[in-house]
Scaffold this motif. Structure first.
Motif, mmCIF file in Angstrom:
data_model
loop_
_atom_site.group_PDB
_atom_site.id
_atom_site.type_symbol
_atom_site.label_atom_id
_atom_site.label_comp_id
_atom_site.label_asym_id
_atom_site.label_seq_id
_atom_site.Cartn_x
_atom_site.Cartn_y
_atom_site.Cartn_z
ATOM 1 N N SER A 88 0.880 -1.434 -0.157
ATOM 2 C CA SER A 88 -0.127 0.004 0.025
ATOM 3 C C SER A 88 0.837 1.073 0.078
ATOM 4 N N ALA A 89 1.993 1.307 0.735
ATOM 5 C CA ALA A 89 2.714 2.470 0.817
ATOM 6 C C ALA A 89 3.533 2.749 -0.448
ATOM 7 N N PHE A 90 4.053 1.411 -1.286
ATOM 8 C CA PHE A 90 4.798 1.712 -2.314
ATOM 9 C C PHE A 90 3.622 1.931 -3.521
ATOM 10 N N PHE A 91 2.429 1.609 -3.566
ATOM 11 C CA PHE A 91 1.398 2.055 -4.367
ATOM 12 C C PHE A 91 1.122 3.563 -4.096
ATOM 13 N N HIS A 92 1.046 4.056 -3.016
ATOM 14 C CA HIS A 92 0.554 5.410 -2.955
ATOM 15 C C HIS A 92 1.774 6.330 -3.181
ATOM 16 N N HIS A 93 3.025 5.639 -3.164
ATOM 17 C CA HIS A 93 4.174 6.577 -3.467
ATOM 18 C C HIS A 93 4.734 6.560 -4.808
ATOM 19 N N ASP A 94 4.625 5.279 -5.375
ATOM 20 C CA ASP A 94 5.440 5.155 -6.746
ATOM 21 C C ASP A 94 4.065 5.106 -7.850
ATOM 22 N N ILE A 95 3.110 4.653 -7.534
ATOM 23 C CA ILE A 95 1.931 4.582 -8.494
ATOM 24 C C ILE A 95 0.990 5.435 -8.682
ATOM 25 N N GLN A 96 0.239 5.785 -7.722
ATOM 26 C CA GLN A 96 -1.104 6.628 -7.729
ATOM 27 C C GLN A 96 -0.592 8.066 -8.093
ATOM 28 N N PRO A 97 0.635 8.669 -7.639
ATOM 29 C CA PRO A 97 0.802 9.980 -8.011
ATOM 30 C C PRO A 97 1.024 10.197 -9.422
ATOM 31 N N LYS A 98 1.672 9.181 -10.001
ATOM 32 C CA LYS A 98 1.970 9.282 -11.492
ATOM 33 C C LYS A 98 0.886 8.737 -12.525
ATOM 34 N N TYR A 99 0.067 8.033 -11.912
ATOM 35 C CA TYR A 99 -1.152 7.508 -13.032
ATOM 36 C C TYR A 99 -2.308 7.746 -12.631
ATOM 37 N N GLN A 100 -2.639 8.450 -11.432
ATOM 38 C CA GLN A 100 -4.202 8.679 -10.989
ATOM 39 C C GLN A 100 -4.977 9.604 -11.954
ATOM 40 N N GLU A 101 -4.153 10.564 -12.445
ATOM 41 C CA GLU A 101 -4.700 11.598 -13.369
ATOM 42 C C GLU A 101 -4.944 10.865 -14.946
ATOM 43 N N ALA A 102 -4.160 9.814 -15.126
ATOM 44 C CA ALA A 102 -4.415 9.315 -16.420
ATOM 45 C C ALA A 102 -5.458 8.351 -16.277
ATOM 46 N N VAL A 103 -5.389 7.659 -15.073
ATOM 47 C CA VAL A 103 -6.885 6.614 -14.974
ATOM 48 C C VAL A 103 -8.014 7.528 -15.007
ATOM 49 N N ASN A 104 -8.010 8.722 -14.334
ATOM 50 C CA ASN A 104 -9.204 9.541 -14.268
ATOM 51 C C ASN A 104 -9.738 9.996 -15.650
ATOM 52 N N GLU A 105 -8.725 10.424 -16.640
ATOM 53 C CA GLU A 105 -8.670 10.822 -17.981
ATOM 54 C C GLU A 105 -9.459 9.686 -18.829
ATOM 55 N N ILE A 106 -8.866 8.224 -18.541
ATOM 56 C CA ILE A 106 -9.493 7.071 -19.430
ATOM 57 C C ILE A 106 -10.994 6.787 -18.830
ATOM 58 N N ILE A 107 -11.077 7.113 -17.475
ATOM 59 C CA ILE A 107 -12.692 6.597 -16.904
ATOM 60 C C ILE A 107 -13.721 7.384 -17.751
ATOM 61 N N GLY A 108 -13.064 9.021 -17.810
ATOM 62 C CA GLY A 108 -14.018 9.887 -18.294
ATOM 63 C C GLY A 108 -14.371 9.484 -19.867
ATOM 64 N N MET A 109 -13.291 9.152 -20.589
ATOM 65 C CA MET A 109 -13.434 9.043 -21.985
ATOM 66 C C MET A 109 -14.172 7.709 -22.156
ATOM 67 N N LYS A 110 -14.051 6.691 -21.436
ATOM 68 C CA LYS A 110 -14.804 5.300 -21.379
ATOM 69 C C LYS A 110 -16.425 5.828 -21.109
ATOM 70 N N ARG A 111 -16.695 6.500 -20.301
ATOM 71 C CA ARG A 111 -18.041 6.941 -19.968
ATOM 72 C C ARG A 111 -18.610 7.879 -21.272
ATOM 73 N N LYS A 112 -17.672 8.480 -21.866
ATOM 74 C CA LYS A 112 -18.274 9.365 -23.451
ATOM 75 C C LYS A 112 -18.565 8.120 -24.096
ATOM 76 N N GLN A 113 -17.598 7.330 -24.193
ATOM 77 C CA GLN A 113 -17.756 6.090 -25.304
ATOM 78 C C GLN A 113 -19.171 5.383 -25.409
ATOM 79 N N ILE A 114 -19.533 4.894 -24.069
ATOM 80 C CA ILE A 114 -20.815 4.452 -23.644
ATOM 81 C C ILE A 114 -21.761 5.319 -24.112
ATOM 82 N N VAL A 115 -21.873 6.566 -23.809
ATOM 83 C CA VAL A 115 -23.006 7.466 -24.307
ATOM 84 C C VAL A 115 -23.045 7.785 -25.802
ATOM 85 N N PHE A 116 -21.909 7.761 -26.502
ATOM 86 C CA PHE A 116 -21.883 7.623 -28.015
ATOM 87 C C PHE A 116 -22.295 6.223 -28.494
ATOM 88 N N THR A 117 -21.931 5.362 -27.937
ATOM 89 C CA THR A 117 -22.570 3.888 -28.670
ATOM 90 C C THR A 117 -24.056 3.881 -28.517
#
Length: 330
Positions: free
Chosen positions: A13-42
């Motif tokens: 958990s400490a490794f994830f919050h230090h090495d993973i989440q700060p670097k990739y959380q924003e990218a993951v949120n962006e993909i989540i938003g685009m996936k929702r848009k993809q569902i609406v588009f379909t």
């Protein structure tokens, strides 16, 4: 239980919050938003096309309406794509979504795996292909509607190569109604990981063991009852649990007893009982296949799944599967 890494939950958990989440959380949120848009588009595309076809067929007749509808569909798709496919500030669009998902997942698991499952590598949409799964003869291909495969992990288990493939299998089932007619529906009969590992001296053995719905609480059939050289009736493996709660079939019962001794059946039973597994297994083409139901594993494009605890739990399920395979001792 199988465990390659010495890392514990708190350290991960400490490794994830230090090495993973700060670097990739924003990218993951962006993909989540685009996936929702993809569902609406379909959804919008489907409603628009169906409505256009109904209007055209009503006013122009069936043949001319269908021909005109094809052209209108192309126009609708073009304009909706322009409407929905606006890029984010990082350049992400609907058309580049799949590529971005692959990049982020590959990067994240490339960093995580050495910490939690050393020696294993991740591949996006790798592993067994849908065609490979159908050719195994495990599922009843006459009623298979669709097979989807996604992520895979490849590594080594006690000196032998092993590959885990995330897969979903959908089956068409017929249902009789009160009027004597029948209807068909598509249901998911398997969603989880398929493990494959070569084994020794199993030439000529075709063996399938499917857990019955009585134990799992799921009213559905998984394996085909007809595979290569398979006998008609279930076989007695000499263990009450597998005789009562599994449908076991093989081309030659003598080969089954040769490869799986009473001690091994008892060990498999103890593991299933302790961990409450819903698992099926098969031997064919000198390979052991294990089908382990664990839906939505290796997926984190959700605000609830890109968390250290959720990813840790995913790998605990993977450890269970690898431990179960070790229990075969073949």
């Amino acid at each position: 239980m199988f465990q390659l890494a010495t890392i514990d939950r708190e350290t991960f958990s400490a490794f994830f919050h230090h090495d993973i989440q700060p670097k990739y959380q924003e990218a993951v949120n962006e993909i989540i938003g685009m996936k929702r848009k993809q569902i609406v588009f379909t959804i919008v595309l489907a409603v628009a096309v169906i409505s256009a076809f109904m209007i055209l067929v009503t006013f122009l007749g069936a043949i001319i309406g269908i021909i005109a509808g094809i052209g209108v569909t192309v126009v609708i798709y073009y304009f909706l794509t322009k409407l929905f496919d606006g890029q984010t500030y990082t350049g992400l669009t609907l058309s580049t979504l799949e590529e971005r998902v692959e990049t982020v997942k590959t990067d994240v698991y490339t960093i995580i795996l050495p910490q939690i499952l050393p020696g294993f590598t991740y591949e996006y949409k790798g592993g067994l292909s849908p065609e490979d799964i159908e050719k195994l003869g495990i599922f009843d291909t006459l009623s298979i509607e669709k097979v989807y495969t996604d992520d895979s992990l490849t590594g080594d288990l006690n000196g032998r190569p092993i590959r885990l493939t995330e897969a979903t299998v959908e089956q068409t089932q017929s249902k009789s109604d009160v009027d004597g007619g029948s209807s068909q529906k598509t249901v998911t009969i398997f969603r989880g990981l398929i493990a494959e590992m070569p084994i020794r001296d199993a030439d000529g053995l075709y063996f399938h063991a499917s857990q019955k719905s009585l134990l799992s609480g799921k009213n559905r059939e998984l394996f085909s009852k007809r595979v290569k050289h398979e006998q008609t009736d279930p076989i007695d493996v000499g263990h009450w649990f597998f005789n009562d709660f599994y449908d076991v079939r093989a081309n030659d019962p003598r080969l089954v007893h040769l490869h799986l001794q009473p001690r091994q059946w008892e060990n498999l039973y103890q593991f299933i009982e302790v961990h409450k597994l819903y698992v099926h297994f098969s031997i064919s083409n000198d390979t052991l296949y294990v089908f382990y139901e664990c839906p939505n594993i290796l997926e984190f494009f959700s605000k609830r799944t890109f968390m250290a605890d959720r990813i840790w739990e995913d790998f605990q399920e993977i450890f269970k599967l690898l431990s179960f395979i070790e229990t075969f001792d073949i």
